[in-house]
Structures are given as structure tokens and as C-alpha cells.
Design an enzyme around this catalytic site. Structure first.
Site, short mmCIF file in Angstrom:
data_model
loop_
_atom_site.label_atom_id
_atom_site.label_comp_id
_atom_site.label_asym_id
_atom_site.label_seq_id
_atom_site.Cartn_x
_atom_site.Cartn_y
_atom_site.Cartn_z
CE LYS A 9 55.66 5.87 -24.07
NZ LYS A 9 56.51 5.12 -23.11
CE1 TYR A 49 52.79 4.55 -19.18
CE2 TYR A 49 52.82 6.94 -19.41
CZ TYR A 49 53.04 5.67 -19.94
OH TYR A 49 53.49 5.54 -21.23
CG PHE A 57 60.06 3.71 -14.27
CD1 PHE A 57 58.84 3.98 -14.89
CD2 PHE A 57 60.31 2.41 -13.83
CE1 PHE A 57 57.90 2.98 -15.07
CE2 PHE A 57 59.37 1.40 -14.02
CZ PHE A 57 58.16 1.69 -14.63
NE ARG A 85 52.56 -4.39 -25.01
CZ ARG A 85 53.04 -3.68 -23.98
NH1 ARG A 85 52.68 -2.41 -23.82
NH2 ARG A 85 53.87 -4.21 -23.12
CB THR A 91 59.86 -1.87 -22.04
OG1 THR A 91 58.64 -2.59 -21.88
CG2 THR A 91 59.75 -0.52 -21.36
NE ARG A 102 58.43 0.98 -26.66
CZ ARG A 102 57.64 0.43 -25.75
NH1 ARG A 102 57.69 -0.88 -25.51
NH2 ARG A 102 56.79 1.19 -25.06
CG ASN A 112 59.66 3.55 -24.28
OD1 ASN A 112 58.93 4.54 -24.30
ND2 ASN A 112 59.41 2.49 -23.55
CG HIS A 115 51.11 3.63 -24.04
ND1 HIS A 115 51.40 2.88 -22.92
CD2 HIS A 115 49.76 3.48 -24.26
CE1 HIS A 115 50.27 2.33 -22.47
NE2 HIS A 115 49.28 2.68 -23.26
CD GLU A 126 46.28 1.99 -21.71
OE1 GLU A 126 46.53 1.82 -22.92
OE2 GLU A 126 47.00 1.53 -20.80
P1 IDP Z 1 55.61 -0.73 -21.88
O1 IDP Z 1 55.51 0.71 -22.33
O2 IDP Z 1 56.49 -1.53 -22.80
O3 IDP Z 1 54.28 -1.38 -21.63
P2 IDP Z 1 55.91 -0.55 -18.98
O4 IDP Z 1 56.67 -1.52 -18.15
O5 IDP Z 1 54.42 -0.58 -18.90
O6 IDP Z 1 56.41 -0.72 -20.49
O7 IDP Z 1 56.43 0.89 -18.58
C1 IDP Z 1 55.75 2.05 -18.99
C2 IDP Z 1 56.76 3.08 -19.47
O8 IDP Z 1 57.58 3.49 -18.38
C3 IDP Z 1 57.77 2.56 -20.52
O9 IDP Z 1 57.26 2.59 -21.83
C4 IDP Z 1 58.93 3.51 -20.33
O10 IDP Z 1 58.68 4.76 -20.97
C5 IDP Z 1 58.91 3.74 -18.82
N1 IDP Z 1 59.80 2.81 -18.12
C6 IDP Z 1 59.56 1.53 -17.78
N2 IDP Z 1 60.59 0.98 -17.12
C7 IDP Z 1 61.52 1.95 -17.03
C8 IDP Z 1 62.81 2.01 -16.42
O11 IDP Z 1 63.32 1.04 -15.84
N3 IDP Z 1 63.47 3.19 -16.55
C9 IDP Z 1 62.95 4.28 -17.17
N4 IDP Z 1 61.72 4.27 -17.73
C10 IDP Z 1 61.03 3.13 -17.67
MG MG Z 2 52.81 -1.02 -20.15
#
Ligand code: IDP
Ligand code: MG
Length: 156
Positions: A9, A49, A57, A85, A91, A102, A112, A115, A126
């Protein structure tokens, strides 16, 4: 063999962490089979997304992902989706375990770093969003015979 879509990212690129993150995947024995730097468009970020469209968010996420260039990777190996993963960690940077990408490189919950596709269906979808036909390669590595046990006729 599975192929997964990984995105380093904007924070990973800006912080100069690309090399160290790629090294972790290479060190593990996974194969980099596609790579491109790009600045993600609004449309592509929204499509990528779209499952999160109703989440609070979402707007910030799209704005973050389009704010600066990313490095998109296609990474291949046995069980590459789950392994990647696990290497990424939870996350939120604040919660991710030490030893994970992370967990070792960030503290933020939204910035974070990385992806990774979360299922074979997501990976297929994707990969086709980010790579055109022919941009994900197939080639043998000299080390493959030592990365996997091939004595049973398939990689173990
Ligand atoms: P992942 O990337 O671990 O699969 P997801 O739940 O799919 O997590 O969320 C996608 C992305 O959205 C996360 O990687 C993060 O950048 C962002 N994100 C998810 N939850 C939050 C939140 O509660 N606050 C801010 N950003 C979030
Ligand atoms: Mg995800």
C-alpha cells in the site's frame, strides 16, 4: 499451486519498505510471478474494495489507496493465499503479532501496509482487476526442487 494478489500500500512504498516486505515472501519460498507499480484510480479502488462500500472506513480507505503509488504483486506457491495472509498478520497494526509484516512494520489500523487476497475466488477476481492477460508469468526457478519436496511427484 495458488496465485494471490498482494498490494504494498502507499504507506509501504512511501516508507521505503518494499524491499524488506518482498524479501519476506522470497525468503519463505514463495515465487513472485507478477509485479507493477501504479497509482490506483478511484474506479479501481472502488471496485477492489466494493465489499466494504457500506463500512464507515470505506471513504478513507479509497482515499488512502489512491493517494500515492502502490506496488502490486502476484505471488505463487502451494497454499500461497493462506500463507500470505498469515505472514501479513491481523488487519490492525496495533493488534498484529510480532513476526508478521503488519506486526513488525506498523502501528496504524488504517495504514496497514499490505493487502492480500483472502480466498481463491477473491484472488482470481483481484488478479484480473490488476493484471492484464500475460502479465502474470509462469516460469521455473532453479531452486524449486529444494523449496518443495517433489519425491511424491507433486510439491509437498
Ligand atoms: P484485511 O486487509 O486484513 O483483509 P479488511 O477487513 O478486508 O482487512 O479491510 C480492508 C482494509 O480496510 C484494511 O486492510 C484496512 O486498510 C481498512 N480497514 C479495515 N477496517 C478498518 C477500520 O476499522 N478502520 C480503518 N480502516 C480499516
Ligand atoms: Mg480483506
Amino acid at each position: 499451486m495458488e496465485t494471490t494478489l498482494i498490494i504494498l500500500k502507499p504507506d509501504a512504498v512511501q516508507r521505503g519498505l518494499m524491499g524488506r516486505i518482498i524479501s519476506r515472501f522470497e525468503d519463505k519460498g514463495l515465487q513472485i510471478v507478477g509485479s507493477k507499480m501504479m497509482q490506483i484510480s478511484q474506479d479501481l479502488a472502488a471496485t477492489h474494495y466494493e465489499a466494504h462500500k457500506e463500512r464507515p472506513f470505506y471513504k478513507g480507505l479509497v482515499s488512502f489507496m489512491t493517494s500515492s503509488p502502490v506496488l502490486v504483486l502476484a505471488i505463487r506457491g502451494n497454499d500461497a493465499i493462506a500463507i500470505s495472509r498469515k505472514m501479513m498478520g491481523a488487519t490492525f497494526g496495533s493488534k498484529a503479532e510480532p513476526g508478521t509484516i503488519r506486526g513488525d512494520f506498523g502501528v496504524s489500523n488504517s495504514f496497514n501496509l499490505i493487502h492480500g487476497s483472502d480466498s481463491p475466488e477473491a484472488a482470481e477476481r483481484e488478479l484480473s482487476l490488476f493484471f492484464k492477460q500475460g502479465e502474470v508469468l509462469s516460469f521455473e526457478r532453479a531452486c524449486d526442487a529444494w523449496v518443495y519436496d517433489m519425491s511424491g511427484g507433486k510439491p509437498e
